[in-house]
Design an enzyme around this catalytic site. Sequence first.
Site, PDB file in Angstrom:
ATOM      1  N   GLY A  46      22.647  52.959 111.802  1.00 51.12           N
ATOM      2  CA  GLY A  46      23.493  51.778 111.867  1.00 51.12           C
ATOM      3  C   GLY A  46      23.817  51.285 113.265  1.00 51.12           C
ATOM      4  CD  GLU A 101      29.054  55.877 114.186  1.00 54.36           C
ATOM      5  OE1 GLU A 101      28.255  54.941 114.050  1.00 54.36           O
ATOM      6  OE2 GLU A 101      29.268  56.689 113.279  1.00 54.36           O
ATOM      7  CG  ASP A 105      35.940  53.789 106.136  1.00 57.84           C
ATOM      8  OD1 ASP A 105      37.163  53.577 106.174  1.00 57.84           O
ATOM      9  OD2 ASP A 105      35.285  53.719 105.084  1.00 57.84           O
ATOM     10  CE  LYS A 133      35.154  49.365 106.120  1.00 51.83           C
ATOM     11  NZ  LYS A 133      34.432  49.884 104.932  1.00 51.83           N
ATOM     12  CG  PHE A 155      30.257  48.223 101.644  1.00 51.64           C
ATOM     13  CD1 PHE A 155      30.382  49.534 102.080  1.00 51.64           C
ATOM     14  CD2 PHE A 155      28.995  47.653 101.588  1.00 51.64           C
ATOM     15  CE1 PHE A 155      29.272  50.277 102.449  1.00 51.64           C
ATOM     16  CE2 PHE A 155      27.872  48.386 101.951  1.00 51.64           C
ATOM     17  CZ  PHE A 155      28.010  49.696 102.381  1.00 51.64           C
ATOM     18  CB  VAL A 156      31.230  44.875 106.666  1.00 48.62           C
ATOM     19  CG1 VAL A 156      32.615  44.301 106.404  1.00 48.62           C
ATOM     20  CG2 VAL A 156      31.328  46.154 107.486  1.00 48.62           C
ATOM     21  NE  ARG A 168      19.679  50.766 108.178  1.00 52.35           N
ATOM     22  CZ  ARG A 168      20.731  51.572 108.114  1.00 52.35           C
ATOM     23  NH1 ARG A 168      21.817  51.294 108.789  1.00 52.35           N
ATOM     24  NH2 ARG A 168      20.702  52.656 107.362  1.00 52.35           N
TER      25      ARG A 168
HETATM   26  P1  5GP Z   1      33.442  57.524 108.112  1.00 55.06           P
HETATM   27  O1  5GP Z   1      32.983  58.953 108.250  1.00 55.06           O
HETATM   28  O2  5GP Z   1      34.144  57.025 109.361  1.00 55.06           O
HETATM   29  O3  5GP Z   1      34.260  57.300 106.868  1.00 55.06           O
HETATM   30  O4  5GP Z   1      32.148  56.643 107.855  1.00 55.06           O
HETATM   31  C1  5GP Z   1      31.279  56.378 108.871  1.00 55.06           C
HETATM   32  C2  5GP Z   1      29.953  55.825 108.401  1.00 55.06           C
HETATM   33  O5  5GP Z   1      29.999  55.312 107.058  1.00 55.06           O
HETATM   34  C3  5GP Z   1      29.543  54.665 109.267  1.00 55.06           C
HETATM   35  O6  5GP Z   1      28.896  55.080 110.432  1.00 55.06           O
HETATM   36  C4  5GP Z   1      28.665  53.880 108.307  1.00 55.06           C
HETATM   37  O7  5GP Z   1      27.359  54.405 108.328  1.00 55.06           O
HETATM   38  C5  5GP Z   1      29.289  54.112 106.952  1.00 55.06           C
HETATM   39  N1  5GP Z   1      30.225  53.025 106.578  1.00 55.06           N
HETATM   40  C6  5GP Z   1      31.584  53.054 106.563  1.00 55.06           C
HETATM   41  N2  5GP Z   1      32.095  51.871 106.193  1.00 55.06           N
HETATM   42  C7  5GP Z   1      31.040  51.058 105.965  1.00 55.06           C
HETATM   43  C8  5GP Z   1      30.918  49.670 105.570  1.00 55.06           C
HETATM   44  O8  5GP Z   1      31.869  48.922 105.333  1.00 55.06           O
HETATM   45  N3  5GP Z   1      29.652  49.187 105.464  1.00 55.06           N
HETATM   46  C9  5GP Z   1      28.543  49.940 105.715  1.00 55.06           C
HETATM   47  N4  5GP Z   1      27.349  49.352 105.583  1.00 55.06           N
HETATM   48  N5  5GP Z   1      28.617  51.241 106.099  1.00 55.06           N
HETATM   49  C10 5GP Z   1      29.847  51.787 106.222  1.00 55.06           C
HETATM   50 MG    MG Z   2      24.576  53.297 105.666  1.00 53.11          MG
HETATM   51 MG    MG Z   3      27.314  54.958 111.813  1.00 51.22          MG
END
Ligand code: 5GP
Ligand code: MG
Ligand code: MG
Length: 182
Positions: A46, A101, A105, A133, A155-156, A168
Amino acid sequence: MASQHPDIEKVLFTQEDIDGIVSRLGEEITRDYAGKDLVLIAVLRGAVVFMGDLMRKIELPTNIDFMAVSSYGDGVKSSGIVRIIKDLDIDIRGRDVLIVEDILDSGLTLKYLMKNLESRKPASLEVAAFLWKDVEDRTSAITPKYVGTHCPDAFVVGYGLDYAERYRNLPYLGILKPEVYS
Ligand code: 5GP
Ligand code: MG
Ligand code: MG
């Protein structure tokens, strides 16, 4: 402006918005890391788009490397499981590491990754997240030093971010129509 993909409900940040955000981050990093041994580490896949843009806005000697971890699979909800799929090629001991990054989230992925990288004894270890987020009654496990912009709790996709490996390559960031993933 690029035409909007039919699966996108709403564009949150246009190409122009993104350019402004990344330029500002580049200026901050250029100022803060002058004279340091900067290594940018992007988390695949990403963050590649953000990495490509950000590195060109940093006016300092800079090394780059990549890691791949898995936490989300193809879905929209965190699995809570983090696995290193591809490790660094370079040694970060004594160097100033900045993790690049796409989106933060829960922060669980990065928390795990930072603990792992910390054990390799970098001189410093910080995070630059394009999107944060952070929403009420749910805080991220880590606080990034650099934040491009805050992001609503939706969800973006686009600007490197996928749904099931699609979208992507959209040059803007948008919210997917709910019917696309239900
Ligand atoms: P975390 O561990 O912070 O919850 O999630 C991190 C990863 O989840 C990000 O690097 C991304 O790959 C994925 N992710 C989290 N939120 C989103 C979102 O809104 N859209 C997308 N496409 N991926 C997300
Ligand atoms: Mg992904
Ligand atoms: Mg990521």
